[in-house]
Design a protein around this motif. Structure first.
Motif, PDB file in Angstrom:
ATOM      1  N   LEU A   1       0.827  -1.200   0.000  1.00 24.20           N
ATOM      2  CA  LEU A   1       0.000   0.000   0.000  1.00 24.20           C
ATOM      3  C   LEU A   1       0.865   1.256   0.000  1.00 24.20           C
ATOM      4  N   GLY A   2       1.973   1.225   0.713  1.00 24.41           N
ATOM      5  CA  GLY A   2       2.892   2.366   0.698  1.00 24.41           C
ATOM      6  C   GLY A   2       3.431   2.621  -0.697  1.00 24.41           C
TER       7      GLY A   2
ATOM      8  N   ALA B   1       1.336   6.332  -7.051  1.00 25.14           N
ATOM      9  CA  ALA B   1       0.192   7.101  -7.554  1.00 25.14           C
ATOM     10  C   ALA B   1       0.528   8.587  -7.562  1.00 25.14           C
ATOM     11  N   TYR B   2       1.111   9.078  -6.488  1.00 25.60           N
ATOM     12  CA  TYR B   2       1.451  10.502  -6.410  1.00 25.60           C
ATOM     13  C   TYR B   2       2.581  10.846  -7.380  1.00 25.60           C
TER      14      TYR B   2
ATOM     15  N   ASP C   1       4.847   5.450   4.550  1.00 24.38           N
ATOM     16  CA  ASP C   1       4.807   5.016   5.949  1.00 24.38           C
ATOM     17  C   ASP C   1       3.397   4.615   6.381  1.00 24.38           C
ATOM     18  N   VAL C   2       2.923   3.518   5.844  1.00 28.67           N
ATOM     19  CA  VAL C   2       1.578   3.047   6.174  1.00 28.67           C
ATOM     20  C   VAL C   2       1.519   2.594   7.629  1.00 28.67           C
ATOM     21  N   ALA C   3       2.570   1.976   8.134  1.00 30.57           N
ATOM     22  CA  ALA C   3       2.577   1.543   9.536  1.00 30.57           C
ATOM     23  C   ALA C   3       2.409   2.747  10.462  1.00 30.57           C
TER      24      ALA C   3
ATOM     25  N   GLY D   1      -5.422  -0.596  -3.602  1.00 26.31           N
ATOM     26  CA  GLY D   1      -5.645   0.798  -3.223  1.00 26.31           C
ATOM     27  C   GLY D   1      -5.810   0.922  -1.720  1.00 26.31           C
ATOM     28  N   GLY D   2      -5.878   2.164  -1.275  1.00 28.32           N
ATOM     29  CA  GLY D   2      -6.057   2.383   0.152  1.00 28.32           C
ATOM     30  C   GLY D   2      -6.348   3.838   0.453  1.00 28.32           C
TER      31      GLY D   2
END
Length: 169
Positions: free
Chosen positions: A16-17, A23-24, A44-46, A65-66
């Motif tokens: 996800l990260g 994407a950006y 940094d999803v964590a 996605g997320g």
């Protein structure tokens, strides 16, 4: 479309990260490319999961996605006021775009906000270039709130984030 929206688990964090960062980057939303300081935050999803609720969109056991859902204040909130939830860092893998993944993630955030006692509104910030996202938000009932637009980097005059809000019924 067999997309499942669920709370991200540690095994989702790295993919996800990368989805979020790519994407950006691929959409040209980071001014300095790979050296942009915000890129580390996107990856940094964590860290986000420790401070807010991170939702993952999963298809065939693969993260596509997320989004980060901030229920009411807290360290991940940028613009939320009391009684407001905030949506942050919505991202969909390029290969999964145009299939309703982003909409499913936003709808999941809205449903979560409805379940938060005292929550009357969902707010978010977006960049001017994110026109596809703007159309999605507007289709789901979000309205522009230009009086809340803001600049996360005051030293750079040209980075004004647009804001949207959805009042919950």
């Amino acid at each position: 479309m067999d997309i499942v929206i669920r709370r991200a688990v540690p095994g989702d964090y790295a993919p996800l990260g990368e989805i979020t960062a790519h994407a950006y980057l691929q959409d040209g939303l980071l001014d300095f490319g790979e050296s942009d300081a915000y890129l580390g935050e996107l990856r940094d999803v964590a860290g986000r999961a420790a401070a807010a609720e991170v939702l993952a969109a999963v298809e065939d056991e693969r993260v596509v996605g997320g989004v980060t859902f901030v229920p009411s204040g807290g360290p991940m909130a940028d613009i939320a006021r009391p009684g407001e939830a905030e949506i942050r860092m919505l991202a969909v893998a390029h290969a999964a775009r145009g299939r309703g993944v982003g909409e499913a993630l936003v709808r999941a955030c809205v449903e979560r906000a409805r379940a938060v006692e005292g929550c009357v509104r969902v707010v978010l910030s977006t960049q001017r270039a994110m026109r596809t996202a703007h159309r999605l938000y507007e289709r789901l009932g979000f309205v522009r709130t230009p009086e809340r637009d803001w600049n996360p980097l005051p030293e750079l005059d040209d980075i004004t984030l647009l804001t949207y809000a959805l009042t919950l019924r």
